[in-house]
Write an enzyme that holds these catalytic residues in place. Structure first.
Site, PDB file in Angstrom:
ATOM      1  N   GLU A  27       0.806  -1.228   0.000  1.00  0.00           N
ATOM      2  CA  GLU A  27       0.000   0.000   0.000  1.00  0.00           C
ATOM      3  C   GLU A  27       0.825   1.257   0.000  1.00  0.00           C
ATOM      4  OE1 GLU A  27      -0.892  -2.570   1.622  1.00  0.00           O
ATOM      5  OE2 GLU A  27      -2.957  -2.935   1.050  1.00  0.00           O
ATOM      6  N   HIS A  68     -10.970  -4.792  10.052  1.00  0.00           N
ATOM      7  CA  HIS A  68     -11.658  -4.498   8.807  1.00  0.00           C
ATOM      8  C   HIS A  68     -12.846  -3.581   9.036  1.00  0.00           C
ATOM      9  CE1 HIS A  68      -9.362  -7.927   7.281  1.00  0.00           C
ATOM     10  NE2 HIS A  68      -9.629  -7.458   6.082  1.00  0.00           N
TER      11      HIS A  68
END
Lengths: 408, 432
Positions: free
Chosen positions: A144, A213
């Site tokens: 990322e 998440h």
């Protein structure tokens, strides 16, 4: 934290009929204000006034959403043009926006994990790789920080990348690049380089996805100078904001919500954008201003049903622009209702609500008749267990109670 | 490798090399076993030739670990590596870098610039060797030790000095400072304070180059990006992630490691499991080259290969330049940890002295030519200081400029107008 309110006696005293549900004694301390009794006001069908403001510089895009939680039965005159429009789900609206912008400008490209062949973990980029090729819709390795930085470097050198975080939480790994380069480079280069990048992804609390998440990064990113943040909540504003974000010269962080991707709505066929800096009036009202964004909008609208039945007239504003705040829309509402409730999904500590409270207090303190109330998620890592997860975020019942308390 | 034993061995070993000899050392024990003055592993014994000051040899000075870069065979008659013009250009660039950095130190101690200032003395061969081969449209990405990269890329000394003084005439309007040199005109993409965070940006610039060629159909776009960073960065995740992506997509980029052995006070050997950085290239599918970074001609030869590869679309290269900084990490660093013997060793390999020797011995330039360049550069640097001194400091109104490319990002104020529409807004008198 979500404030748990006990049942308020005053609420019970109200009759359930909407037309004479307003007890003027409740507002005796503000005689100068007039408020209209909404006779026969039924919840939620607010007709759009048919005007579309396509001018990005225009201040007041008078887009009234036909229904908060779009269902087939409720869709009245949803489209804001002569054409009937077309119906689609929110993720399709995002995809449409992306696709149209990629067709319009060949410099627009997408980068992220599984955006290409897989079509995106929430199918937002489905079909794009086939249409535009593997370089324009780039499947990146799991890195990322580096591919976000790569997007920034590409933006500096002329491209307009849309970087996807498969889940917003993964962008924590890209924080170095987002904070230092995305936000600051335009400034530290003395304005020489622009970074027209869009960083998007699904976030928020889903259905038992577990703590990592289920993160809300808007509170972490909000202090970064030099970036804008928007949160979409309906197919209409998802497409409109996506297009506006891609066309913007500023770096924009675009928050989507995992649970909203399957919302259905009828949107116009023609090209339109939503102003990045404007809030959206969801339901005009007189008694209390409820500021919300993303998924909590739907909890608010659900609570609004109950509230209307109890005789309240909440004004619901989806702030949409998390940074900067649309102080005009918000201010006008505060000046009208004098009470503010903020309903958000991020944590209480250092969240969007906290900043909103500060902004409203600084700018509109004189107009407030009561302290601002803020309902946020509990400051806990989101638990897996469904029962616990449910009480981590704000539920409609809490909103009802809060409004009742606020309007005492 | 046990650095303590290295250090101990360094101090007791006699120095077998004659630093003033221009020809090859007949003593192969430049790097005495088992430790070396390079403080690197002795496994690269093959590379001992790279330390020689013999600049005549074309071959044997560059060793690649992968097959892609072929070994050049030395010709029977050694030909010169550069023309006179090129030689003078290289010399001037290195002198500019050195003189500028020395002036920075002076100015810092006189209180004209503040904060963290990282000087490049001793590493000029890397900057000059690589950047002088680039076109204007090629991009350079650097770290906080970026003054000389900026100068080599063509940013005027005036603009760099002004930036250091924090004046509006600086290349970044005084908003960046020593560690954030940017130039759109010269395609210098920064100047980054955190190590490693520039490498993805460089990868992005290389991605744009490829994108322009393949998607935007600018068929002649062969722009190359150079990413400069140090040995400490090579242990950072962003380095490895970008090596992977660059090799995967064959991006036109060259990763240039300026291995000066020290990350502030952390020796490269104490921080790295395998200190041979060039070997990490082939692990990701690109050639890895080690070169003597104190020799501008060797660096230039390697750079030609690597940049050529990138331009032809053959993908990235990792080049490790063995170099050394003569000063501390920054002007705030007392530089007490490094062994004086090590410093002396590298001081003897001063790249400017070496090039000067080469030019004179090969009759490419006379002493007078070089002295003229010295004087010219002195004037340039003096002029830069004068210019910076006389430039105005930024006014208050500059504070809010350049935060957003589109100032609508400041939002809509309570009165319904965009904040930026208020003419007083950027002056900071309007409420922010």
């Amino acid at each position: 934290m979500a404030a748990i309110f006990q049942g308020v006696g005053a609420a019970a005293a109200l009759s359930s009929s909407p037309s004479n549900s307003f007890d003027s004694k409740k507002f005796v301390f503000s005689p100068c204000r007039s408020f209209s009794v909404r006779k026969g006001a039924s919840f939620a069908v607010v007709r759009s006034d048919g005007r579309v403001n396509l001018n990005p510089k225009g201040r007041r895009a008078q887009q009234l959403i036909s229904n908060a939680v779009a269902t087939k039965s409720d869709s009245a005159a949803a489209s804001s043009s002569s054409k009937p429009g077309h119906e689609l789900l929110l993720f399709e609206a995002l995809q449409e926006g992306l696709e149209e912008e990629m067709e319009r400008d060949p410099r627009v490209c997408v980068m992220g994990e599984d955006v290409g062949h897989y079509g995106g973990s929430y199918k937002v980029t489905k079909g794009l790789a086939k249409k535009f090729g593997d370089l324009r819709v780039l499947d990146t390795p799991i890195a990322e920080n580096s591919f976000t930085g790569m997007g920034i470097g590409a933006a500096m050198t002329g491209l307009r990348p849309v970087v996807e975080g498969m889940n917003m939480g993964f962008l924590l790994l890209a924080f170095n690049q987002i904070s230092n380069n995305c936000g600051m480079l335009h400034y530290t280069s003395g304005g020489q380089f622009t970074i027209p990048i869009v960083i998007r992804g699904p976030g928020g609390v889903g259905r038992q996805l577990g703590a990592e998440h289920s993160q809300r990064l808007e509170s972490y990113f909000q202090s970064i100078p030099g970036i804008q943040m928007v949160a979409c909540s309906t197919p209409y504003n998802a497409k409109g904001l996506m297009k506006a974000a891609i066309r913007s010269e500023n770096p924009v962080i675009f928050f989507e919500h995992v649970l909203l991707y399957n919302l259905k709505e009828r949107i116009p066929d023609e090209d339109y954008i939503c102003n990045l800096e404007e809030a959206e009036m969801v339901r005009p009202g007189e008694h209390v201003t409820i500021l919300t964004y993303s998924r909590m909008r739907y909890h608010v609208m659900q609570a609004a049903k109950t509230l209307v039945n109890k005789g309240y007239d909440p004004e619901v504003i989806d702030i949409r622009s998390l940074k900067p705040f649309d102080l005009y829309t918000i201010g006008n509402s505060v000046k009208k209702t004098h009470r503010v409730l903020i309903v958000e999904e991020c944590m209480r500590t250092g969240g969007i609500g906290a900043s909103l409270i500060a902004a409203i207090t600084e700018n509109f303190n004189d107009y407030l008749d009561a302290s601002i109330m803020c309902l946020s998620s509990q400051d806990v890592p989101t638990p897996y267990a469904g029962t616990l997860e449910e009480v981590t975020v704000v539920q409609p019942a809490q909103i009802v109670t809060a409004v009742e308390q606020l309007c005492q | 490798m046990n650095s303590a034993s290295c250090a101990a061995k360094i101090s007791t070993q006699p120095f077998s090399l004659n630093p003033t000899s221009p020809t090859s050392h007949d003593n192969p024990l430049v790097f005495p076993k088992p430790t070396s003055l390079f403080l690197g592993s002795t496994r690269k014994i093959r590379l001992s030739s790279s330390s020689k000051l013999n600049l005549h040899r074309r071959s044997g000075t560059v060793v690649a670990v992968s097959d892609v870069v072929k070994q050049k065979k030395s010709k029977s008659t050694p030909s010169l590596l550069i023309t006179k013009e090129e030689g003078l250009e290289l010399f001037e660039d290195m002198i500019l870098g050195r003189a500028f950095e020395d002036m920075c130190a002076q100015m810092y101690y006189r209180g004209k610039m503040f904060g963290f200032v990282h000087l490049y003395n001793g590493q000029e061969a890397v900057s000059t060797g690589f950047i002088k081969l680039l076109k204007q449209q090629d991009s350079v990405v650097s770290t906080y030790r970026d003054h000389v990269h900026a100068l080599s890329k063509g940013v005027p000394a005036r603009a760099v000095m002004s930036e250091l003084f924090g004046k509006t005439t600086g290349c970044c309007r005084g908003q960046g400072g020593s560690m954030h040199m940017f130039s759109r005109e010269h395609n210098l993409l920064g100047g980054f304070a955190f190590i490693g965070e520039g490498i993805p940006v460089a990868t992005g610039a290389a991605f744009t180059s490829k994108y322009k060629r393949e998607i935007l159909k600018e068929a002649d776009c062969d722009h190359v990006t150079l990413a400069f960073f140090g040995d400490g960065t090579c242990n950072n995740g962003q380095f490895f992630e970008c090596l992977n992506m660059a090799a995967l997509w064959k991006l036109p980029i060259v990763f240039v490691v300026e291995n000066n052995l020290w990350a502030i006070g952390m020796s490269h050997l104490r921080a790295t499991s395998d200190p041979q950085i060039y070997k990490k290239g082939p692990a990701f599918g690109m050639p890895g080259i080690h070169v003597d970074g104190m020799d501008v001609l060797k660096v230039r030869e390697v750079a030609k290969e690597a940049i050529g590869r990138a331009r032809r679309g053959e993908g990235p290269t990792l080049v490790e330049c063995e170099t050394y900084r003569f000063r501390g990490h920054s002007l705030a660093d007392p530089d007490e940890l490094r062994d004086p013997a090590e410093k002396a060793y590298y001081a003897a390999r001063d790249p400017i002295t070496a090039l000067k020797k080469y030019l004179i011995e090969n009759s490419l330039a006379s002493e007078a030519d070089l002295k003229a360049i010295d004087r010219k550069i002195d004037e340039v640097v003096e002029d830069a200081v004068e210019f910076a001194d006389e430039s105005p400091v930024p006014s208050r109104s500059q504070l809010l400029e350049n935060v957003f490319a589109d100032p609508k990002g400041f939002g809509i104020g309570p009165d319904g107008r965009y904040r930026c529409e208020d003419p007083k807004f950027t002056e900071g008198t309007a409420h922010v």
